[in-house]
Design an enzyme around this catalytic site. Sequence first.
Site, PDB file in Angstrom:
ATOM      1  N   GLU A   1       0.832  -1.204   0.000  1.00 47.16           N
ATOM      2  CA  GLU A   1       0.000   0.000   0.000  1.00 47.16           C
ATOM      3  C   GLU A   1       0.869   1.257   0.000  1.00 47.16           C
ATOM      4  O   GLU A   1       1.811   1.385   0.783  1.00 47.16           O
ATOM      5  CB  GLU A   1      -0.900  -0.016   1.241  1.00 47.16           C
ATOM      6  CG  GLU A   1      -1.827   1.172   1.359  1.00 47.16           C
ATOM      7  CD  GLU A   1      -2.759   1.079   2.550  1.00 47.16           C
ATOM      8  OE1 GLU A   1      -3.748   1.831   2.578  1.00 47.16           O
ATOM      9  OE2 GLU A   1      -2.518   0.242   3.451  1.00 47.16           O
TER      10      GLU A   1
ATOM     11  N   LYS B   1      -8.587   3.929  -3.689  1.00 45.28           N
ATOM     12  CA  LYS B   1      -9.241   3.335  -2.512  1.00 45.28           C
ATOM     13  C   LYS B   1     -10.578   4.019  -2.255  1.00 45.28           C
ATOM     14  O   LYS B   1     -10.661   5.240  -2.160  1.00 45.28           O
ATOM     15  CB  LYS B   1      -8.329   3.464  -1.297  1.00 45.28           C
ATOM     16  CG  LYS B   1      -8.780   2.680  -0.080  1.00 45.28           C
ATOM     17  CD  LYS B   1      -7.724   2.753   1.019  1.00 45.28           C
ATOM     18  CE  LYS B   1      -8.091   1.887   2.217  1.00 45.28           C
ATOM     19  NZ  LYS B   1      -7.054   1.939   3.264  1.00 45.28           N
TER      20      LYS B   1
ATOM     21  N   CYS C   1      -5.907  -2.608   1.530  1.00 47.77           N
ATOM     22  CA  CYS C   1      -6.042  -2.610   2.990  1.00 47.77           C
ATOM     23  C   CYS C   1      -7.486  -2.865   3.414  1.00 47.77           C
ATOM     24  O   CYS C   1      -8.060  -3.903   3.123  1.00 47.77           O
ATOM     25  CB  CYS C   1      -5.490  -1.298   3.539  1.00 47.77           C
ATOM     26  SG  CYS C   1      -5.246  -1.256   5.323  1.00 47.77           S
TER      27      CYS C   1
END
Length: 353
Positions: A45, A130, A164
Site C-alpha cells: 500500500e 481506494k 487494505c
Amino acid sequence: MTSSVKVAAVHAAPVFLDRAATAAKAISIIREAARGGAQLIAFPETYIPAFPVWAALWAPIENHDLFVLMAEQSVAIAGAEIAALRREARSLGVTISMGISESSPTSVGLIWNSNVLIGPDGAILNHHRKLVPTFYEKLIWAAGDGAGLRVVDTPAGRVGNLICGENTNPLARYALMAQAEQIHISSWPPMWPTRRPSAGGNFNNVAANRIRASAHSFEAKAFGIITAGFMDAAMREFLIAREPSVIDVIDRTQRAASFFVDPTGEAFGDVLQDQEGIAYAECDLQRCVEPKQFHDVVGYYNRFDVFDLKVNRKRLVPATFIDAVSTDIAPVLAEQGATAEAISFHNGGNLDS
C-alpha cells in the site's frame, strides 16, 4: 497462458517520503523479482512515497508539514515514476502492481490512496483509488471511486486488487469475484497503530489480515497475494526524532507480514515479516476451478432473483467543463458532409481566412 504462474509479494520499505528514490528502489526490486522468475510482482500500500503512519501518532494540528510533504511527493499517473515503471514492465515482460499516493491534476492538496496495475507490454491495465480511507487515513486521502473495481487479464491470470481495509468491504470484494478473479492482490501498510500499549495494545494485525485474505480467497476460489510494507531503521528514526515519546507505540505495534493463500484460504509459499525481501509462490490456476463445484457465490450458490448488485464504475471528477467552442464537433460535421470552411469556423477559425 500457462496453468502455473510464479508470483512475488514485495515486503520492503520505501525511501521515506522520496518518490524518485523510492521508484528507483522499486525498479531494482522488480529486476530482482524478474530474475527470480516472477511473472506478477505486487508492492505494498502506497509504497511510493510512504504510508503516513504519523497520522496515527500525532494530532492533525501537529502534522501540517508532513501533509504538505506527502502531497509534494505523491505520484502523478502521467508522471516520471509511473513512466519508468511502465518501461521496466515492458523491458522485463512482467506485470507490476504498485501502491502509490496519487496526486491530482485538479487540486494541489488532493491526493488518493491508489493502486496501478501495469501489464508486460507497459500498458496501464487498471487504476484503482481506494474507495474509503480507513480511520486516520481520512486526514490524508480523499475517497476514491468505482472506476478501478476491475479484474483484468494478464499472462499470470485474471488479477484484481483491493487496498487494505477495502478487503473487509463485502460488496467491493463481490464486485471482483463476479469478474472471474483468479489472483487477488491485497496491499497493506507496515504497521497499524490503533491505541497506546498502556491502553491494552493493538489488535493482532497479522491475524486480521490473514482472516480477511483467507475469507476472500475461500469465497472467490482465488489465490491471494498479501503484500505489506516494512518499517526500516530510517523510517523509525525519522518518526522518533520528531517526537521521542512515540517510541513505545512504534516498537510495541506488531509489524505486518507478506504471505500467500490458496483458493481454500490456506497459507502457502514464502512468509516475510521482520525483514525486507521478496516472497514468492507458485500458483496453479487450475486449482481455482474444482472448488467452484462445491461453492460458487457468483454462480449457482446465489439467488440473483433476490439480490441485485449494481456497481458504478464511472471515474468521478470535480467539474465537467462545456466550452462554447469545441473541436469535438469537427468529426461530426465532416461526417455530415460539411465543407472545410464550415469545419474551420466551428473550430474557432474565420471563414474569411
